[in-house]
Design a protein around this motif. Structure first.
Motif, mmCIF file in Angstrom:
data_model
loop_
_atom_site.group_PDB
_atom_site.id
_atom_site.type_symbol
_atom_site.label_atom_id
_atom_site.label_comp_id
_atom_site.label_asym_id
_atom_site.label_seq_id
_atom_site.Cartn_x
_atom_site.Cartn_y
_atom_site.Cartn_z
ATOM 1 N N GLY A 259 31.585 67.026 35.994
ATOM 2 C CA GLY A 259 31.472 66.723 34.582
ATOM 3 C C GLY A 259 32.190 67.712 33.675
ATOM 4 N N HIS A 260 32.957 68.625 34.265
ATOM 5 C CA HIS A 260 33.633 69.641 33.459
ATOM 6 C C HIS A 260 34.632 68.992 32.522
ATOM 7 C CE1 HIS A 260 36.056 73.102 32.357
ATOM 8 N NE2 HIS A 260 35.016 73.831 32.701
ATOM 9 N N GLU A 261 34.640 69.408 31.281
ATOM 10 C CA GLU A 261 35.457 68.817 30.226
ATOM 11 C C GLU A 261 36.963 68.867 30.507
ATOM 12 O OE1 GLU A 261 35.736 70.069 25.735
ATOM 13 O OE2 GLU A 261 33.678 69.535 26.291
ATOM 14 N N GLN A 262 37.452 69.939 31.105
ATOM 15 C CA GLN A 262 38.889 70.098 31.339
ATOM 16 C C GLN A 262 39.296 69.805 32.777
ATOM 17 O OE1 GLN A 262 37.089 72.633 29.782
ATOM 18 N NE2 GLN A 262 37.750 72.193 27.725
ATOM 19 N N LYS A 263 38.479 69.076 33.530
ATOM 20 C CA LYS A 263 38.751 68.882 34.956
ATOM 21 C C LYS A 263 40.067 68.166 35.238
ATOM 22 C CE LYS A 263 36.290 64.589 35.664
ATOM 23 N NZ LYS A 263 35.410 63.865 36.506
ATOM 24 N N GLU A 264 40.581 67.376 34.304
ATOM 25 C CA GLU A 264 41.859 66.701 34.502
ATOM 26 C C GLU A 264 43.001 67.429 33.794
ATOM 27 O OE1 GLU A 264 41.615 62.556 33.613
ATOM 28 O OE2 GLU A 264 39.808 62.312 34.812
ATOM 29 N N ASP A 265 42.695 68.159 32.747
ATOM 30 C CA ASP A 265 43.739 68.825 31.957
ATOM 31 C C ASP A 265 44.311 70.055 32.649
ATOM 32 O OD1 ASP A 265 43.276 66.935 29.945
ATOM 33 O OD2 ASP A 265 41.699 68.164 29.063
ATOM 34 N N ILE A 266 43.480 70.861 33.253
ATOM 35 C CA ILE A 266 43.946 72.103 33.857
ATOM 36 C C ILE A 266 44.844 71.839 35.063
ATOM 37 C CG2 ILE A 266 43.248 74.229 35.019
ATOM 38 C CD1 ILE A 266 40.944 74.372 32.984
ATOM 39 N N PRO A 267 44.488 70.926 35.977
ATOM 40 C CA PRO A 267 45.431 70.649 37.072
ATOM 41 C C PRO A 267 46.790 70.150 36.558
ATOM 42 C CG PRO A 267 43.282 69.804 37.624
ATOM 43 C CD PRO A 267 43.218 70.253 36.189
ATOM 44 N N TRP A 268 46.802 69.348 35.502
ATOM 45 C CA TRP A 268 48.069 68.892 34.910
ATOM 46 C C TRP A 268 48.866 70.094 34.413
ATOM 47 C CZ3 TRP A 268 50.228 69.774 30.231
ATOM 48 C CH2 TRP A 268 51.396 69.083 29.942
ATOM 49 N N ALA A 269 48.206 71.008 33.716
ATOM 50 C CA ALA A 269 48.891 72.179 33.164
ATOM 51 C C ALA A 269 49.464 73.061 34.270
ATOM 52 C CB ALA A 269 47.945 72.987 32.275
ATOM 53 N N VAL A 270 48.750 73.203 35.375
ATOM 54 C CA VAL A 270 49.244 74.003 36.501
ATOM 55 C C VAL A 270 50.431 73.301 37.154
ATOM 56 C CG1 VAL A 270 48.668 74.881 38.798
ATOM 57 C CG2 VAL A 270 47.040 75.131 36.933
ATOM 58 N N GLU A 271 50.291 72.009 37.423
ATOM 59 C CA GLU A 271 51.364 71.254 38.075
ATOM 60 C C GLU A 271 52.646 71.242 37.246
ATOM 61 O OE1 GLU A 271 49.658 67.408 38.773
ATOM 62 O OE2 GLU A 271 48.183 68.217 40.180
ATOM 63 N N ASN A 272 52.520 71.319 35.920
ATOM 64 C CA ASN A 272 53.675 71.278 35.034
ATOM 65 C C ASN A 272 54.131 72.650 34.566
ATOM 66 O OD1 ASN A 272 54.370 68.304 34.445
ATOM 67 N ND2 ASN A 272 52.137 68.382 34.468
ATOM 68 N N GLY A 273 53.587 73.718 35.175
ATOM 69 C CA GLY A 273 54.041 75.073 34.891
ATOM 70 C C GLY A 273 53.626 75.632 33.543
ATOM 71 N N VAL A 274 52.600 75.042 32.929
ATOM 72 C CA VAL A 274 52.156 75.510 31.615
ATOM 73 C C VAL A 274 51.279 76.749 31.742
ATOM 74 C CG1 VAL A 274 50.829 74.875 29.552
ATOM 75 C CG2 VAL A 274 52.342 73.200 30.632
ATOM 76 N N THR A 275 50.473 76.822 32.787
ATOM 77 C CA THR A 275 49.580 77.962 32.983
ATOM 78 C C THR A 275 49.366 78.227 34.464
ATOM 79 O OG1 THR A 275 47.453 78.935 32.365
ATOM 80 C CG2 THR A 275 47.432 76.603 32.912
ATOM 81 N N ASN A 276 48.949 79.443 34.758
ATOM 82 C CA ASN A 276 48.608 79.830 36.122
ATOM 83 C C ASN A 276 47.159 80.277 36.226
ATOM 84 O OD1 ASN A 276 51.273 79.473 37.013
ATOM 85 N ND2 ASN A 276 51.823 81.484 36.232
ATOM 86 N N ALA B 240 49.633 84.775 21.320
ATOM 87 C CA ALA B 240 50.710 84.890 22.304
ATOM 88 C C ALA B 240 50.509 83.908 23.466
ATOM 89 C CB ALA B 240 50.789 86.316 22.836
ATOM 90 N N GLN B 241 49.284 83.732 23.912
ATOM 91 C CA GLN B 241 49.014 82.780 24.988
ATOM 92 C C GLN B 241 49.297 81.352 24.530
ATOM 93 O OE1 GLN B 241 44.973 84.149 25.603
ATOM 94 N NE2 GLN B 241 45.468 84.761 27.705
ATOM 95 N N ILE B 242 48.883 81.024 23.332
ATOM 96 C CA ILE B 242 49.113 79.675 22.811
ATOM 97 C C ILE B 242 50.606 79.395 22.668
ATOM 98 C CG2 ILE B 242 48.781 78.154 20.822
ATOM 99 C CD1 ILE B 242 46.016 79.559 20.496
ATOM 100 N N VAL B 243 51.350 80.368 22.142
ATOM 101 C CA VAL B 243 52.802 80.204 22.019
ATOM 102 C C VAL B 243 53.423 80.016 23.403
ATOM 103 C CG1 VAL B 243 54.935 81.403 21.405
ATOM 104 C CG2 VAL B 243 53.009 81.401 19.823
ATOM 105 N N THR B 244 52.968 80.774 24.384
ATOM 106 C CA THR B 244 53.484 80.646 25.742
ATOM 107 C C THR B 244 53.188 79.266 26.307
ATOM 108 O OG1 THR B 244 53.242 83.016 26.117
ATOM 109 C CG2 THR B 244 53.407 81.628 28.075
#
Length: 58
Positions: A12-29, A45-49
């Motif tokens: 039920g985690h709110e970001q369960k689909e968003d974080i894997p997308w961000a990792v797969e697309n190189g947005v965050t580690n 700085a993190q948001i700009v990155t």
């Protein structure tokens, strides 16, 4: 999609689909050791990155 990036996440985690997308697309580690802090505050700085990485090549 389920999030296998952090063993503490429930289905039920709110970001369960968003974080894997961000990792797969190189947005965050994450914050280290394959951990994520979805409830942590972000610095400017993190948001700009994140934005830079998300829109690179578009």
């Amino acid at each position: 999609m389920t999030c296998g990036l952090c063993p503490l996440w429930s289905d039920g985690h709110e970001q369960k689909e968003d974080i894997p997308w961000a990792v797969e697309n190189g947005v965050t580690n994450g914050i280290g050791d394959e951990l994520f802090g979805p409830n942590n505050s972000c610095t400017r700085a993190q948001i700009v990155t994140f934005l830079f990485r998300a829109y690179q090549g578009k």
